[in-house]
Design an enzyme around this catalytic site. Structure first.
Site, PDB file in Angstrom:
ATOM      1  N   LYS A   1      13.152  -1.907  67.661  1.00  0.00           N
ATOM      2  CA  LYS A   1      14.140  -2.532  66.598  1.00  0.00           C
ATOM      3  C   LYS A   1      14.031  -3.997  66.707  1.00  0.00           C
ATOM      4  O   LYS A   1      14.235  -4.389  67.612  1.00  0.00           O
ATOM      5  CB  LYS A   1      15.598  -2.049  66.554  1.00  0.00           C
ATOM      6  CG  LYS A   1      15.526  -0.418  66.356  1.00  0.00           C
ATOM      7  CD  LYS A   1      15.362  -0.258  64.930  1.00  0.00           C
ATOM      8  CE  LYS A   1      15.274   1.137  64.389  1.00  0.00           C
ATOM      9  NZ  LYS A   1      15.106   1.630  62.968  1.00  0.00           N
TER      10      LYS A   1
ATOM     11  N   ASP B   1      10.576  -2.566  63.352  1.00  0.00           N
ATOM     12  CA  ASP B   1      11.550  -2.091  62.210  1.00  0.00           C
ATOM     13  C   ASP B   1      12.565  -3.047  61.936  1.00  0.00           C
ATOM     14  O   ASP B   1      13.442  -3.237  63.026  1.00  0.00           O
ATOM     15  CB  ASP B   1      11.956  -0.829  62.316  1.00  0.00           C
ATOM     16  CG  ASP B   1      12.565  -0.198  61.319  1.00  0.00           C
ATOM     17  OD1 ASP B   1      12.850  -1.131  60.505  1.00  0.00           O
ATOM     18  OD2 ASP B   1      12.932   1.081  61.481  1.00  0.00           O
TER      19      ASP B   1
ATOM     20  N   GLU C   1       8.235  -2.990  59.683  1.00  0.00           N
ATOM     21  CA  GLU C   1       8.691  -1.753  58.831  1.00  0.00           C
ATOM     22  C   GLU C   1      10.071  -2.551  58.311  1.00  0.00           C
ATOM     23  O   GLU C   1      10.951  -3.216  58.960  1.00  0.00           O
ATOM     24  CB  GLU C   1       9.225  -0.652  59.688  1.00  0.00           C
ATOM     25  CG  GLU C   1      10.004   0.408  58.960  1.00  0.00           C
ATOM     26  CD  GLU C   1       9.996   1.678  59.709  1.00  0.00           C
ATOM     27  OE1 GLU C   1       8.774   1.910  60.232  1.00  0.00           O
ATOM     28  OE2 GLU C   1      11.054   2.310  59.675  1.00  0.00           O
TER      29      GLU C   1
ATOM     30  N   GLU D   1      11.941   4.115  53.157  1.00  0.00           N
ATOM     31  CA  GLU D   1      13.036   5.216  53.640  1.00  0.00           C
ATOM     32  C   GLU D   1      14.394   5.251  52.731  1.00  0.00           C
ATOM     33  O   GLU D   1      15.050   6.222  52.681  1.00  0.00           O
ATOM     34  CB  GLU D   1      13.370   4.986  55.074  1.00  0.00           C
ATOM     35  CG  GLU D   1      14.181   3.651  55.542  1.00  0.00           C
ATOM     36  CD  GLU D   1      14.170   3.592  56.888  1.00  0.00           C
ATOM     37  OE1 GLU D   1      13.248   3.209  57.741  1.00  0.00           O
ATOM     38  OE2 GLU D   1      15.355   3.740  57.444  1.00  0.00           O
TER      39      GLU D   1
ATOM     40  N   ASP E   1      11.442   9.367  53.006  1.00  0.00           N
ATOM     41  CA  ASP E   1      12.155  10.504  53.887  1.00  0.00           C
ATOM     42  C   ASP E   1      12.410  11.793  53.144  1.00  0.00           C
ATOM     43  O   ASP E   1      12.815  11.792  52.247  1.00  0.00           O
ATOM     44  CB  ASP E   1      13.482  10.081  54.462  1.00  0.00           C
ATOM     45  CG  ASP E   1      14.129  10.810  55.536  1.00  0.00           C
ATOM     46  OD1 ASP E   1      14.198  12.227  55.284  1.00  0.00           O
ATOM     47  OD2 ASP E   1      14.465  10.420  56.611  1.00  0.00           O
TER      48      ASP E   1
ATOM     49  N   HIS F   1       9.334   8.484  56.795  1.00  0.00           N
ATOM     50  CA  HIS F   1      10.378   8.377  57.736  1.00  0.00           C
ATOM     51  C   HIS F   1      11.118   9.732  58.136  1.00  0.00           C
ATOM     52  O   HIS F   1      11.005  10.499  57.430  1.00  0.00           O
ATOM     53  CB  HIS F   1      11.487   7.569  57.014  1.00  0.00           C
ATOM     54  CG  HIS F   1      12.752   7.310  57.799  1.00  0.00           C
ATOM     55  ND1 HIS F   1      13.877   8.001  57.467  1.00  0.00           N
ATOM     56  CD2 HIS F   1      12.941   6.566  58.527  1.00  0.00           C
ATOM     57  CE1 HIS F   1      14.904   7.411  58.016  1.00  0.00           C
ATOM     58  NE2 HIS F   1      14.541   6.418  58.906  1.00  0.00           N
TER      59      HIS F   1
ATOM     60  N   GLU G   1       6.472   9.968  63.081  1.00  0.00           N
ATOM     61  CA  GLU G   1       7.477   9.508  63.625  1.00  0.00           C
ATOM     62  C   GLU G   1       8.340  10.476  64.600  1.00  0.00           C
ATOM     63  O   GLU G   1       8.946  11.489  63.938  1.00  0.00           O
ATOM     64  CB  GLU G   1       8.554   8.771  62.578  1.00  0.00           C
ATOM     65  CG  GLU G   1       9.716   8.141  63.180  1.00  0.00           C
ATOM     66  CD  GLU G   1      10.558   7.279  62.484  1.00  0.00           C
ATOM     67  OE1 GLU G   1      10.543   7.437  61.150  1.00  0.00           O
ATOM     68  OE2 GLU G   1      11.454   6.340  62.906  1.00  0.00           O
TER      69      GLU G   1
END
Ligand code: MG
Length: 391
Positions: free
Chosen positions: A168, A195, A221, A247, A270, A297, A330
């Site tokens: 992250k 991300d 991301e 996502e 997603d 996602h 993922e």
């Protein structure tokens, strides 16, 4: 024929919160939906998004539309739901509700026909799928300690066999830069992604994108906020690291509009939110027409995970070659007992990869007894039940 549609709103209070660029999680909420055929067979799905809202959307709006419906006519059911709410719900949590229903119908159809969901999606191209570990979230601790915590967590995934990790970023630029470099230094041979969860403005995203390219990251991301589709092309023109996003996007039409900007290299719907697994197949076709690959996602519990596994099992990688770069699944490794302790059959991780289930439907099955401890509200709409039942 569909005789009953049930929802289960589940909740778990985390022992320790964890955060990303936008907020910290201290409670996990989840909505599961069960569609029961009159032969007694159940199909299961889950919805990504606010569980109280998706629960109401299914119980009060969509379930009455689908009761009595032929369980094998999932495409027609999707269109039936879509048209019924088109005027006010082309996107948002109601599309999340349709997604869970679509997932449950596909699971049910697979069970009724005795085939796996990947077979319904066109058949398996591969039997195992390599994963990347999603984790390394922020904690409430000083940044020096946090960096060590993240590196230690990452090291654990590498020890478990994961060859790819996603961190992250988007906390603050100074920390983000230090973390990106520290991860590369600690894991020189591991594939890395970053991300930001739409944390940056364009100048910040350009700076971070150039650093990620220099540090050999695989993708950047959600560098930018999803409502500014035009900015993705501006960013893409200035950086070389691939941009991944999607996502927060939904439906084939949403992805068509996103991908035609020319600023996105990896599409990330997603399956519990984009309109469901069957809508994801249409998004995959649109991505293919743009020469773009889809990496779903994946958040939530085993049902969304299994949907992503079947989707990737049936994915033909663009542009195709003899030694193709295999798609990555993922693997969300953040703490979640509703994913790890609530299923009688589940997707199993071995050495950073999963085997694609070959049994009927999604190949994962909730354990009803284990669900009870998490259930805060259950609803049912049935051909023979006039009133919803209490939890
Ligand atoms: Mg993300």
């Amino acid at each position: 024929m569909i005789s009953s549609i049930k929802t289960y709103r589940l909740q778990h209070k985390l022992e320790e919160s964890f955060g990303f660029s936008q907020w910290h999680y201290d409670t996990r909420n989840q909505l599961l939906v069960e569609i029961v055929d009159d032969s007694g067979v159940s199909g299961w799905g889950e919805c990504y998004g606010p569980a109280t809202v998706t629960q109401n959307a299914i119980d009060t709006f969509y379930a009455p539309l689908l009761l009595g419906w032929d369980a094998l006519r999932n495409e027609a059911a999707w269109q039936h739901c879509w048209r019924a709410s088109l005027d006010f719900a082309m996107k948002g949590p109601m599309m999340g509700a349709i997604s869970g229903l679509d997932m449950a119908m596909l699971d049910l159809k697979g069970k009724l026909l005795n085939v796996s969901v990947s077979e319904l999606m066109g058949g398996r191209v591969r039997d195992t799928i390599q994963c990347y570990a999603t984790g390394m979230y922020f904690r409430n601790e000083p940044e020096d300690d946090l960096l060590n915590t993240i590196l230690t967590e990452a090291s654990g995934y590498v020890d478990q066999g994961y060859g790819a990790l996603k961190i992250k970023v988007g906390k603050n630029i100074a920390f983000d830069k230090a973390q990106v470099k520290a991860m590369r230094k600690a894991f020189p041979d591991t594939r890395l992604m970053a991300d930001s969860n739409h944390a940056y403005d364009l100048p910040e995203a350009i700076k971070m994108g150039r650093l990620l390219e220099e540090q050999d990251y695989c993708w950047f991301e959600e560098p930018l906020s999803p409502q500014h589709k035009g900015l993705f092309r501006q960013l893409s023109d200035k950086i070389d690291v691939p941009i991944a996003t999607g996502e927060c996007e939904q439906t084939r039409w949403g992805f068509q509009s996103l991908l035609e900007t020319g600023g996105v290299q990896i599409a990330q719907p997603d399956l519990a939110y984009c309109g469901g697994p069957t809508e994801a197949l249409k998004i995959r076709a649109i991505a293919s027409s743009h020469g773009i690959n889809v990496v779903p996602h994946c958040w939530g519990t085993q049902l969304n995970l299994a949907s992503a596994v079947h989707f990737l099992a049936s994915t033909y990688v663009e542009p195709g070659r003899a030694e193709v770069a295999e798609p990555l699944l993922e693997a969300d490794r953040t703490p979640n007992p509703m994913r790890d302790e609530m299923y009688a059959t589940e997707i199993e991780f071995h050495n950073g990869s999963v085997r694609v289930p070959t049994g009927p439907g999604l190949g994962v099955e909730p354990d009803r007894k284990a669900m009870e401890q998490f259930c805060v509200q259950q609803t049912e709409k049935s051909l023979c039940l006039k009133k919803p039942i209490p939890c």
